[in-house]
Enzyme design. Structure first.
Site, short mmCIF file in Angstrom:
data_model
loop_
_atom_site.label_atom_id
_atom_site.label_comp_id
_atom_site.label_asym_id
_atom_site.label_seq_id
_atom_site.Cartn_x
_atom_site.Cartn_y
_atom_site.Cartn_z
N GLY A 263 0.88 -1.17 0.00
CA GLY A 263 0.00 0.00 0.00
C GLY A 263 0.91 1.22 0.00
O GLY A 263 2.02 1.17 -0.56
N LYS B 15 3.94 4.60 19.68
CA LYS B 15 3.33 4.71 18.33
C LYS B 15 1.82 4.49 18.41
O LYS B 15 1.03 5.21 17.78
CB LYS B 15 4.00 3.68 17.40
CG LYS B 15 3.32 3.46 16.06
CD LYS B 15 3.56 4.59 15.09
CE LYS B 15 2.64 4.62 13.90
NZ LYS B 15 2.61 3.51 13.01
N ILE C 186 2.51 2.90 2.66
CA ILE C 186 3.74 2.78 3.46
C ILE C 186 4.65 1.67 2.92
O ILE C 186 5.86 1.83 2.79
CB ILE C 186 3.39 2.55 4.96
CG1 ILE C 186 2.91 3.87 5.59
CG2 ILE C 186 4.54 1.98 5.75
CD1 ILE C 186 3.99 4.94 5.77
N GLY C 187 4.06 0.54 2.56
CA GLY C 187 4.85 -0.58 2.03
C GLY C 187 5.58 -0.18 0.76
O GLY C 187 6.76 -0.51 0.56
N ASN D 117 -0.96 14.97 5.80
CA ASN D 117 -1.35 13.57 5.54
C ASN D 117 -2.81 13.30 5.86
O ASN D 117 -3.36 13.86 6.79
CB ASN D 117 -0.48 12.64 6.40
CG ASN D 117 -0.58 11.20 5.94
OD1 ASN D 117 -0.52 10.93 4.74
ND2 ASN D 117 -0.77 10.28 6.85
O1 PAF Z 1 -1.60 5.66 10.49
C1 PAF Z 1 -1.07 6.70 10.04
O2 PAF Z 1 -1.62 7.42 9.21
C2 PAF Z 1 0.33 7.05 10.53
O3 PAF Z 1 0.75 6.06 11.42
C3 PAF Z 1 0.47 8.43 11.17
C4 PAF Z 1 1.84 8.52 11.80
C5 PAF Z 1 -0.59 8.71 12.19
C6 PAF Z 1 0.49 9.49 10.12
O4 PAF Z 1 -0.74 9.75 9.55
#
Ligand code: PAF
Length: 294
Positions: free
Chosen positions: A9, A183, A11-12, A251
């Protein structure tokens, strides 16, 4: 090194694409994206600008290399199935790293893979799949790798170097569980809110109401982490969460992307897992229950 990325996806693809510049990488993902990569390569825009011609397959059965490293980036609810399908590729020497969201992935991987072969990993990069073959790197983050046993090993040091050489800023930890909790607390505070309000991460700091709810969730998740003997403080977590929001302001969180695609979200592995631990001994009543089961 031979590297297979299971779950190409956003990130991958970002990790696999960057690692493919100096390693033999195979991305395994879904058809339209994989077909586009096979035809025109993988293009990354945003914080990283490159086009790479990386091997991509839409089925694990078409992967014919023995991976030294298997990176898992499928959604947390697909972990068990994905690792079962990849089982035949995993040898005694294969290192399996999960870079997924959620608290429960290692438990799921352990059912199929010997624990000695698993390394812990977390990342706070933000990325979006814009269209097949094109991803946007929307937020620079940090990546942390470590042994599940917290030992300081050469294999972790080697992989940290490998990631850094690929341009993925990475450090090692000798307290992986703490990093995983950090995280997950961050994800629990950002992802459901952005998914509920259809906003970019950055908006959580612009809207005082949302910032307040984000802080409340962060506090509740931190209280559960502390009850699990994780050494974190609310002040530290509130600051780290804000830092990730700032770094990934542009993002659309992975959970919002799932809602936009009308697919399942990772809420069970993030807020759900925290809620379960918090409720275990009926110690906590105010875990983000109203955001659970989005
Ligand atoms: O899941 C995500 O989108 C990411 O882990 C993060 C760091 C929250 C950035 O959007």
């Amino acid at each position: 090194m031979n590297i297979v990325v299971l779950g190409a996806g956003a990130i991958g693809s970002l990790f696999g694409g960057l690692l493919s510049q100096k390693n033999n990488v195979v991305l395994v993902g879904r058809t339209p994206h994989i077909t586009a990569i096979k035809t025109s390569g993988l293009t990354i825009t945003g914080k990283t600008l490159t086009t790479v011609h990386v091997t991509a397959e839409d089925s694990i059965d078409n992967v014919h290399i023995q991976p030294d490293v298997l990176i898992i980036t499928v959604k947390s609810y697909d972990t068990e199935e994905a690792i079962q399908m990849a089982k035949s590729l995993i040898t005694k020497k294969t290192i399996v790293i999960s870079l997924q969201n959620g608290l429960d992935n290692i438990e799921k991987i352990k059912k199929t893979v010997d624990i000695k072969n698993i390394l812990g990993g977390v990342t706070t990069h933000g990325a979006v799949l814009v269209k097949p073959g094109l991803i946007r790197h929307t937020g620079l983050g940090q990546t942390i790798l470590g042994e599940l046993t917290d030992e300081n090993t050469t294999r972790v040091a080697e992989l940290v170097s490998l990631f850094n050489e690929a341009g993925i800023e990475t450090i090692k930890t000798t307290n992986f569980l703490r990093e995983l909790w950090i995280k997950t607390i961050i994800n629990s505070s950002i992802n459901p809110l952005t998914a509920l309000f259809f906003c970019k991460n950055g908006y959580l700091l612009e809207n005082p109401l949302l910032m307040n709810v984000m802080n409340q969730i962060c506090k509740e998740s931190t209280v559960v982490a502390i009850s699990e003997k994780i050494t974190v403080t609310y002040e530290e977590m509130a600051e780290k969460t804000k830092e990730v929001v700032r770094m990934t302001a542009e993002n659309y969180s992975s959970m919002l992307q799932s809602v936009q695609r009308e697919t399942k979200t990772e809420i069970d592995s993030i807020n759900g897992a925290i809620l379960q631990m918090g409720g275990k001994e009926k110690r906590f009543l105010f875990v983000p229950i109203y955001l659970y089961k989005l």
